[in-house]
Design an enzyme around this catalytic site. Structure first.
Site, PDB file in Angstrom:
ATOM      1  N   GLU A 212      -0.842  -0.325   4.908  1.00  0.00           N
ATOM      2  CA  GLU A 212      -0.582   0.700   3.899  1.00  0.00           C
ATOM      3  C   GLU A 212      -0.268  -0.030   2.603  1.00  0.00           C
ATOM      4  O   GLU A 212       0.854  -0.499   2.400  1.00  0.00           O
ATOM      5  CB  GLU A 212       0.588   1.603   4.340  1.00  0.00           C
ATOM      6  N   CYS A 246       4.404   3.814  -3.868  1.00  0.00           N
ATOM      7  CA  CYS A 246       3.034   3.334  -3.680  1.00  0.00           C
ATOM      8  C   CYS A 246       1.998   4.382  -4.051  1.00  0.00           C
ATOM      9  O   CYS A 246       0.864   4.038  -4.399  1.00  0.00           O
ATOM     10  CB  CYS A 246       2.826   2.865  -2.240  1.00  0.00           C
TER      11      CYS A 246
END
Length: 466
Positions: A212, A246
């Site tokens: 990720e 993110c």
């Protein structure tokens, strides 16, 4: 490799082999203990994270970490028994009356590498999926959040046996050693640069990985958008955790001639969200470390030296002492600037014009595929066009960030923004082996398809290959 880390892993592997497929009550018990750990220690957790950041509001930790962590656990408790069922599958006509099925089984020992920006949620989220799938879990917390890492390790040690869940703390060298363990699956959340190293370390053991990562997630304000509402939702997504997210909007594409309107609206929105920022406001999060603060200053300064214009959203200047960095818009940017080549991970927001929606699409597609894409638009045909012509890890339409909170949607990147996905059933399957099982019937025709290959075999092949 540190001996204690390897010993913990070996103990987990042995425990996993002794109880290869734990029943649902055992898995549910672990999930319930994880839920109690989070719920009963909310104030301690928020205080530790705030101390690590220099300051982060209790409410922000509740909203962005505690709430989604508990929701994910509740979702797994509601559906986990169903996820682990043996699933019947159809059998080819010529192989009947044999039967086929899929049996989900735990992989064994799962490793989870946690970043500093959401140290609770990005640990508990994947832990939830791994535990629901019946695995043992080792977690590596970030050295940038040492107070929380120490607290989390202590809480886990109180609630779980060492061969159920273990937390490893330490510096970058400890992270490298952790990634080199022969896990049955390794999930890493963090930067693309570090992701390369993690994947290389895992490859020595042929450990499958879920990465990720991040990248530059665009927000597109379409020609038919509610413009001011779009600005508000982009600012909400960008200022949460001071942009240290993110999937935060990394840059904004606006219709040509609308940059000043965006700036004016953004200043109003920010003033309403964070009034009196320079004095008594405690809602705005600090930058996690002096190094990260200095990097943001360097990104902004370099862009301005190369011709970009900076538009602060308030009159308060960045403060190295408190590491409070108010948001700044950047206009006149180009792809040669660092701010447009690197993931920003902070409250700088480039604003770029586009002449038509296809130009905006072409700009997004000319760059690495992002972890998230945000589109603000009312026209259904335009929405469908953008969705079909772009590829990204996930999408929120007419909002930001919220796709990550949907437990029935997979969360994961694509290309440079990552590989693999988790959350809900998708996480369960990531951390499971979906074992295919074919069961032959006592009465079957398989004996007709074996040597010696004579006339009977030829007749059978004529039936099979038509």
């Amino acid at each position: 490799m540190r001996q204690d880390m390897r010993q913990t892993f070996d103990a987990m592997r042995a425990a996993s082999l002794r109880a290869q497929t734990p029943p649902w009550p055992e898995r549910a018990d672990r999930l319930q203990r994880l839920r109690a750990l989070v719920k009963d220690n909310r104030e301690k957790i928020a205080a530790a994270i705030s101390a690590d950041f220099h300051h982060r509001a209790f409410q922000e930790t509740e909203l962005a970490e505690v709430f989604p962590a508990l929701e994910g656990i509740a979702h797994a408790l509601r559906h986990g028994r169903h996820w682990m069922r043996v699933r019947r599958r159809s059998t080819g006509l010529w192989f009947k009356p044999a039967s086929s099925k899929i049996m989900p089984q735990p992989l064994g020992v799962v490793g989870i590498v946690v970043p500093w920006n959401y140290p609770l949620y990005l640990a508990v989220g994947p832990m939830t999926a791994a535990l629901a799938a019946g695995n043992r879990v080792m977690v590596k917390q970030s050295e940038f959040t040492p107070r929380f890492a120490e607290l989390f390790a202590a809480l886990v040690a109180e609630a779980f046996a060492p061969d159920e869940i273990a937390v490893v703390n330490g510096d970058a060298e400890a992270a490298r050693e952790f990634s080199a363990l022969p896990f049955d699956h390794l999930l890493f959340t963090g930067s693309t640069a570090v992701g390369h190293h993690v994947m290389r370390a895992a490859s020595d053991n042929l450990t499958p990985v879920t990465l990720e990562l991040g990248g530059k997630s665009p927000a597109i304000i379409g020609p038919g958008a509610d413009f001011d509402k779009a600005v508000e939702r982009i600012l909400v997504g960008k200022t949460l955790n001071a942009g240290q997210t993110c999937i935060a909007p990394d840059y904004v594409l606006v219709p040509e001639g609308q940059q000043q309107r965006f700036a004016d609206s953004a200043r109003r929105v920010f003033a309403s969200m964070y009034p009196d920022l320079g004095n008594s406001n405690t809602d705005y999060t600090s930058i996690v470390s002096p190094r990260h603060f200095a990097r943001l200053q360097e990104l902004a300064a370099a862009a301005q030296q190369e011709g970009a214009a900076a538009v602060p959203l308030c009159d308060t200047a960045p403060d190295p002492a408190t590491r409070r960095f108010p948001p700044v818009l950047l206009t006149g940017v180009n792809d040669g600037m660092r701010v447009m080549r690197e993931e920003i991970f902070g409250p700088l927001l480039p604003v770029l014009p586009y002449a038509g929606i296809d130009e905006a699409i072409a700009y997004v597609n000319a760059h690495p595929r992002p972890l998230a894409l945000y589109l603000f638009e009312k026209n259904g045909a335009t929405i469908d066009h953008v969705m079909r012509q772009t590829v990204s890890g996930g999408v929120s339409i007419n909002d930001t960030l919220l796709h990550i909170a949907q437990d029935d949607l997979p969360f994961g990147g694509v290309g440079a923004s990552g590989m693999g996905a988790y959350h809900g059933e998708y996480g369960f399957e990531t951390f499971s082996k979906l074992k295919p099982i074919f069961r032959q019937s006592a009465f079957n025709g398989a004996g007709l398809l074996k040597p010696p290959y004579g006339k009977t075999f030829a007749r059978m092949m004529k039936l099979l290959v038509r």
